[in-house]
Write an enzyme that holds these catalytic residues in place. Sequence first.
Site, mmCIF file in Angstrom:
data_model
loop_
_atom_site.group_PDB
_atom_site.id
_atom_site.type_symbol
_atom_site.label_atom_id
_atom_site.label_comp_id
_atom_site.label_asym_id
_atom_site.label_seq_id
_atom_site.Cartn_x
_atom_site.Cartn_y
_atom_site.Cartn_z
ATOM 1 N N HIS A 20 -6.525 2.013 -2.933
ATOM 2 C CA HIS A 20 -5.511 2.458 -1.984
ATOM 3 C C HIS A 20 -4.171 1.785 -2.257
ATOM 4 C CE1 HIS A 20 -8.556 3.942 1.259
ATOM 5 N NE2 HIS A 20 -8.820 4.375 0.051
ATOM 6 N N ASP A 120 -2.956 4.371 5.059
ATOM 7 C CA ASP A 120 -4.042 5.045 4.331
ATOM 8 C C ASP A 120 -5.125 5.425 5.339
ATOM 9 O OD1 ASP A 120 -5.740 2.839 4.746
ATOM 10 O OD2 ASP A 120 -5.195 1.918 2.853
#
Length: 476
Positions: A20, A120
């Site tokens: 991420h 995220d």
Amino acid sequence: MVVTTRNPNVALLCSPGMGHLIPMLELGKSLISQHGFDATVFVVTTDSSTTRSQIIQQTSNPNSDGLNVVVLPPVDLSGKLGPNSSHVGARIRLTMAESLPFLRSAILSMKVRPSALIVDLFGTDTFAMARDLEMLTYVFFTSCAWVLALAVHVPVIEKKLLDRHVKHHEPLPVPGCKPVRFEDNMEPILFKDEVPTEHELFVQIGLNISNADGVLVNTWEDLEPKAVQALRGGMIKGKIYPVGPLVRGVDHSRTKKEHQVLSWLDRQPAGSVIFVSFGSGGTMSEAQMEEIASGLELSEQRFIWVVRPPHKEDNATGHGSFFKIGKNMDNSLKKFTSRTHESGLVVPMWAPQSEILEHSSVGAFMTHCGWNSTLEAITNGVPMIAWPLYAEQKMNAAALTEELGVAVRVKGGNKGEVVERKEIQRLIRRVMVEEEGVDIKERVKELKRSAKMALSETGSSFNSLHQLACHCKVHM
Ligand code: UDP
């Protein structure tokens, strides 16, 4: 409405994990360098996270285009993990929740309050705080649009369809997209009755994404036209922004000196090396590692293999190394490296993947199909051998082999089953030596061109980020 000439100012929040962090940093850099934003990336870490040192290293890269990166104080989870929090999702969620006060006070202390928070998928629980601070809420989904469509569809799917999928293994329909086969689906869906907390978390995340002001996704219109269209057709409340492929760029000034693997690649013939790596968290059992070693030798191809310590308790595959590391490398691997040192390299733990995939000596990539790895292969025109392990990787593998035709896929390897050396040898030779590999290479090169186009100033992904900038400006 007040029109301002100031730059739009955004905060980005990233959960622990390289998969991420890497695209989030790239998003921040693009927002600054191409769309006139001011951006700060807040990175969540834990003491026990084995990626913490990598996170620090990644975020201290000087090639950051003026991006402000704040690594939040590490969270101590000891004593806070309940009986149901042994799963990765629950741990990451708890880590994010424990970091929330740090994030809030960091945002409150900023001279200019950001007009938007981009998180995220594990960061969506912060949206209540963001709304309280009058910030817009966005998700940056770091996988593909098909997986995003599944994630937002699961909370509203008819119970009987989900039950038929889970109990009778029927494909799961996703509106406007390819249905998801049982064997390709993700653990929180398949084991919804065995591990209800992970399923509930998945559903909650899907709902949070659906209700965000907008969703950025690391794909591009021409790669996944059907899934992007489906998402635009009312699956989410906010706007959808396909902004990819955002992949880590290569810093040519530093890398050669820093990693012998790159100077070794310089000495190999073009397209002659197979690169084997299973991401930042993928691990194999000892038995599986033996088969990979033998398969590489049998294939008679040059190789680079990134090796992580095996997981005993996990049998064939696992993703535990986000939080813990197994034992050190054993003797049989040492013997293998001394036998093969002229034709290949074994790299412990971490290799400069972007630089390797960009190198002309690399002919194919055996990958776990993490979405960043997939995009890095495509943007470098490298054919893949898909060996998915967990999370959404099996869906990615299905898309790569059946829709896009840029990979061959390993057979077996499910539920602790070991993939044999002959199968590994066969796959490597199919892509590296046989005619099939030439066709795959052609197709992946086409996708490389399409990716470049999407990111260009007249391309769809560039335009998506421009629209985001306009939206944020209006809200300032
Ligand atoms: N990566 C790397 N070196 C390694 C392993 C991984 O640079 O030895 C990078 C890789 O280039 C990619 C990211 O870490 O950008 C992994 O993300 P991906 O989505 O492929 O998989 P994950 O690690 O999240 O499973």
